[in-house]
Design a protein around this motif. Structure first.
Motif, PDB file in Angstrom:
ATOM      1  N   UNK A 164     -25.757  24.545   2.152  1.00  0.00           N
ATOM      2  CA  UNK A 164     -25.619  23.136   1.760  1.00  0.00           C
ATOM      3  C   UNK A 164     -26.840  22.397   2.288  1.00  0.00           C
ATOM      4  N   UNK A 165     -27.823  22.070   1.428  1.00  0.00           N
ATOM      5  CA  UNK A 165     -27.777  22.052  -0.028  1.00  0.00           C
ATOM      6  C   UNK A 165     -27.651  23.450  -0.652  1.00  0.00           C
ATOM      7  N   UNK A 166     -27.040  23.473  -1.836  1.00  0.00           N
ATOM      8  CA  UNK A 166     -26.864  24.695  -2.612  1.00  0.00           C
ATOM      9  C   UNK A 166     -27.793  24.660  -3.814  1.00  0.00           C
ATOM     10  N   UNK A 167     -28.077  25.853  -4.367  1.00  0.00           N
ATOM     11  CA  UNK A 167     -28.923  25.903  -5.559  1.00  0.00           C
ATOM     12  C   UNK A 167     -28.115  26.424  -6.739  1.00  0.00           C
ATOM     13  N   UNK A 168     -28.075  27.736  -6.918  1.00  0.00           N
ATOM     14  CA  UNK A 168     -27.334  28.294  -8.052  1.00  0.00           C
ATOM     15  C   UNK A 168     -25.937  28.779  -7.665  1.00  0.00           C
ATOM     16  N   UNK A 175     -26.355  19.023 -12.360  1.00  0.00           N
ATOM     17  CA  UNK A 175     -27.611  18.376 -11.997  1.00  0.00           C
ATOM     18  C   UNK A 175     -27.769  18.292 -10.489  1.00  0.00           C
ATOM     19  N   UNK A 176     -29.015  18.050 -10.044  1.00  0.00           N
ATOM     20  CA  UNK A 176     -29.258  17.835  -8.627  1.00  0.00           C
ATOM     21  C   UNK A 176     -28.543  16.583  -8.145  1.00  0.00           C
ATOM     22  N   UNK A 177     -28.162  16.571  -6.867  1.00  0.00           N
ATOM     23  CA  UNK A 177     -27.565  15.375  -6.288  1.00  0.00           C
ATOM     24  C   UNK A 177     -26.260  15.679  -5.580  1.00  0.00           C
ATOM     25  N   UNK A 191     -18.186  16.864   0.653  1.00  0.00           N
ATOM     26  CA  UNK A 191     -19.379  16.696  -0.188  1.00  0.00           C
ATOM     27  C   UNK A 191     -20.334  17.876  -0.040  1.00  0.00           C
ATOM     28  N   UNK A 192     -21.055  18.173  -1.090  1.00  0.00           N
ATOM     29  CA  UNK A 192     -22.168  19.115  -1.019  1.00  0.00           C
ATOM     30  C   UNK A 192     -23.338  18.521  -1.790  1.00  0.00           C
ATOM     31  N   UNK A 193     -24.528  18.961  -1.463  1.00  0.00           N
ATOM     32  CA  UNK A 193     -25.736  18.567  -2.190  1.00  0.00           C
ATOM     33  C   UNK A 193     -26.191  19.756  -3.031  1.00  0.00           C
TER      34      UNK A 193
END
Length: 742
Positions: free
Chosen positions: A660-664, A712-714, A730-732
């Motif tokens: 976290x942040x995560x990508x795929x 989407x990003x965010x 929450x996660x990003x």
């Protein structure tokens, strides 16, 4: 006079004296001026990493594959730094030498100089089990006056790792096959297969070299040691020394064991056969005990003494453990090892699926259909429209035909529309989709749009009501909510305040804010005039990048792109807080890192009124959520039952999301789920359901979720719910490779 780098490095004041010489009395006259030199040592480190995928090159992490890090250091101060060094505590990482871009030595950095180093790290199975490699590097440098490490900086990197998917079928053979030169597999004889393994350069090693081991380097040795076509008695049972006969095997030491000093023929021969099976089916090496329990736990047993190694233990690690037991390095049960390797060799004998099917070793017939459901707004206003999203997936192994799904709208909700399939009928509150054929692993999404007619609690149920194929864990059209072919979603309309939302609630924890693209002149609110500030810096756009945070602590409530007339959530949990702070600042940019277009400040702790419809520049207040559960206006997509940022409040469900942040991908680890009626949902900041997944109490953790391509990003939210409670964290999401600066 132009000051030199030497002057700055010396750190001494510059004193300049001027003298006027004259022949007149009183004689020479002089004066001086002093310039103080201030030394500001500073160094900046930037760290990036790339997964090399350099063994199998399939996009999935394997033990031994590497991560390559690029470490860049820059002297951002005004003094020359020496003894520049980069360290990283990650066990096993190898950091190369710094480049000498400045030409004054790799460990010397003049102001403005930039040098780079490359580091490599070999991934372990423990890293793959964790799903990520996190590490932090430190750069240091010494000052010209000899002060050690007068400048330092750190930077971290998180590299997500994805385990290979488990194959649906494996082909293994018994030790009798591997000992028979004339056995056949896919047109090749056993001898031809063994010759293809190149044992001379890739031998089979039993035991631990340097402790007690034998090394098998030839096909002839395999055929001599294993029963079948060869003389198996050359590997004698119940002897404390094992010496294979002939010249085919390089015997570095006798294999001794710690079970009364004896060795059992079966353990070694079954282990040799299993190692050969992993050469034939390399995918077996990454199978874990947890995978075995999930896939074939009903028909396959791992002995307790070996199961104690843990669910994350791979079969590659099992081979290592067996060799340690055989060499006497660790204690272990030879009987249990013999039983397990025998069962593994025989379970997939001559190819069978990785699943239980009773006494029939063939593939299990049927189509495993799963249905999950969510709603985009659980606390709408009366009169609002809500969208229920239904996901149906066929986990196979067979194709499912004549699949029919039914959605039953309760009274209090009026049907508006549906989508997802052309063969749809609506009659008396029931929507029916005649989906038809679904292939193995195919998934479809169905939507129902309905209007909320009044106050109450409304539960909308969807179920698979027909499929031609049997389902291993559910029965269509039996209305049993605990089965995985049925799910529901509930909406409870929010109670409207009609005035100050603070009258019935505590300090807010979340605000729903709508971006209207209006300038500061549109400001119209119920707070005192001095409580709200707004300034314009540029023309507002249809899509902007918004940052909402508090005014003092640096807590960030929201970041992300927002389009005109869409809603975003300023959430205290995004910063690990339970309530918003007294003032919230909203910055509106043309893009991430771009021009600031508008800056807004208003009160958010109920020291000033919060009324639905209040307008603060380009931001309109549309919903307020309080810690006591009171919802004023609309908070889209998220329940009013809430947790802190770690998901570890006073309730029983504990949530951990990483990276976290995560990508795929994002890994979700849950604690405290006690039944099979638990659902994970992922919402975007606008309250739209992006992903849903059912989990059971016995599922292996962590659960890896593949984030949809359309996400989407965010800021996003992970919600976990069951019949007892709901938790949200929450996660990003960052779809690009990122580096987090500390």
């Amino acid at each position: 006079y132009s000051a030199t780098q030497g002057d700055v490095d010396a750190g001494m004041d510059l004193v300049n004296t001027a003298t006027v010489v004259t022949t007149e009395v009183p004689g020479p006259t002089s004066d001086d001026a002093t310039t103080t030199i201030t030394q500001t040592p500073n160094i900046a480190l930037t760290k990036t990493g790339v997964f090399d995928d350099n063994i199998i090159a399939d996009g999935y992490a394997q033990p031994g594959e590497t991560i390559t890090y690029t470490l860049t250091v820059e002297n951002t101060g005004n003094v020359t730094l020496s003894s520049v060094n980069i360290t990283d505590p990650l066990p096993g990482i190898v950091i190369g030498a710094l480049s000498d871009n400045g030409g004054n030595g790799a460990t010397v950095l003049a102001p403005g100089d930039i040098e780079t180093a490359t580091a490599t790290y070999a991934i372990t199975q423990a890293d793959i089990n964790a799903g990520v490699v996190d590490n932090t590097a430190t750069a240091t440098g010494d000052c010209p006056d000899g002060t050690v490490d007068c400048a330092s900086d750190i930077d971290s990197h998180s590299e997500p790792l994805f385990a290979p998917p488990i194959e649906e079928e494996f082909c293994t053979y018994t030790k009798g096959f591997w000992g028979n030169a004339n056995g056949k597999h896919e047109g090749q004889t056993t001898k031809q297969i063994l010759d293809g393994f190149d044992l001379a350069n890739n031998p089979v090693v039993i035991g631990v070299p340097g402790v007690a081991s034998i090394t098998i380097k030839s096909t002839d040795c395999i055929l001599a040691l294993l029963p079948g076509g060869g003389p198996s008695k050359k590997l004698k049972a119940n002897q404390n020394v094992m010496v294979p006969m002939g010249n085919s095997c390089d015997v570095s030491q006798s294999v001794q064991v710690n079970n009364n000093g004896t060795i059992k023929n079966g353990v070694v021969t079954q282990l040799i056969a299993f190692i050969l099976n992993t050469r034939l089916e390399p995918g077996l090496l990454s199978v874990t005990f947890g995978d075995i329990e999930d896939r074939i736990g009903n028909c396959f047993n791992i002995p307790n003494s070996i199961a104690a190694l843990g669910d994350h233990t791979t079969l590659a690690e099992l081979i290592t453990y067996a060799n340690q037991v055989l060499s006497g390095q660790v204690n272990g049960s030879l009987n249990d090892l013999n039983t397990l390797f025998t069962d593994l060799n025989e379970f997939f004998d001559e190819c069978r699926p990785f699943s239980c099917s009773g006494d029939n070793p063939g593939p299990m017939a049927g189509a495993n259909l799963e249905l999950t459901k969510g709603v985009d707004n659980e606390s709408p206003n009366v009169g609002d429209q809500v969208t229920f999203s239904i996901r149906v997936i066929n986990y196979g192994p067979d194709q499912a035909t004549n699949v029919v799904v039914e959605d039953r709208l309760p009274s209090g909700l009026s049907y508006v529309d549906d989508s997802g399939n052309s063969s749809t009928t609506y009659n008396g509150g029931i929507i029916t989709w005649n989906i038809g054929t679904m292939d193995n692993q195919e998934e479809i999404w169905l939507d129902v749009i309905a209007t909320v007619n009044g106050q109450g609690s409304y539960t909308n149920v969807a179920e698979v009501i027909h499929s031609d194929q049997p389902d291993p864990n559910s029965t269509p059209d039996n209305n049993v909510i605990s089965e995985d072919d049925q799910d529901d979603a509930t909406v409870i309309p929010a109670t409207q305040s009609g005035g100050d939302c603070c009258e019935d609630g505590d300090k807010p924890r979340r605000l729903a804010l709508r971006y209207t693209a209006e300038n500061c002149s549109a400001t119209d609110h119920s707070q005192s005039s001095g409580s709200v500030k707004c300034s314009n810096s540029g023309a507002l756009q249809n899509e902007v990048y918004i940052v909402a945070r508090d005014d003092k602590k640096g807590y960030t409530w929201f970041t992300g792109y927002v389009t005109v007339n869409s809603t975003f959530i300023a959430d205290a949990a995004a910063a690990g807080q339970s309530k918003l702070r007294p003032k919230t600042l909203v910055y509106i940019y043309a893009s991430e890192g771009g021009q600031l277009l508008q800056a807004i400040e208003f009160h958010t702790s109920c020291s000033q009124p919060l009324v639905i419809g209040d307008q603060f520049g380009a931001i309109e207040l549309v919903g307020v959520d309080h810690p006591n559960g009171y919802v004023c206006g609309t908070i889209a997509g998220l329940s009013s039952i809430h947790a802190d940022a770690s998901g570890n409040d006073d309730g029983s469900i504990k949530i951990l999301a990483y990276p976290n942040p995560a990508s795929n991908f994002v890994n979700i680890e849950l604690q405290g789920i006690e039944d099979d009626k638990t659902t994970i949902e992922v919402f975007d900041a606008l309250g739209r359901l992006m992903l849903t997944r059912k989990v059971a109490a016995l599922d292996e953790m962590p659960i890896q979720l593949k984030l949809p391509d359309v996400i989407n990003d965010g800021m996003h939210y992970v919600r976990v719910k069951n019949d007892r409670e709901i938790k949200t964290i929450p996660i990003i999401v960052r779809k690009t490779i990122f580096s987090t600066k500390q």
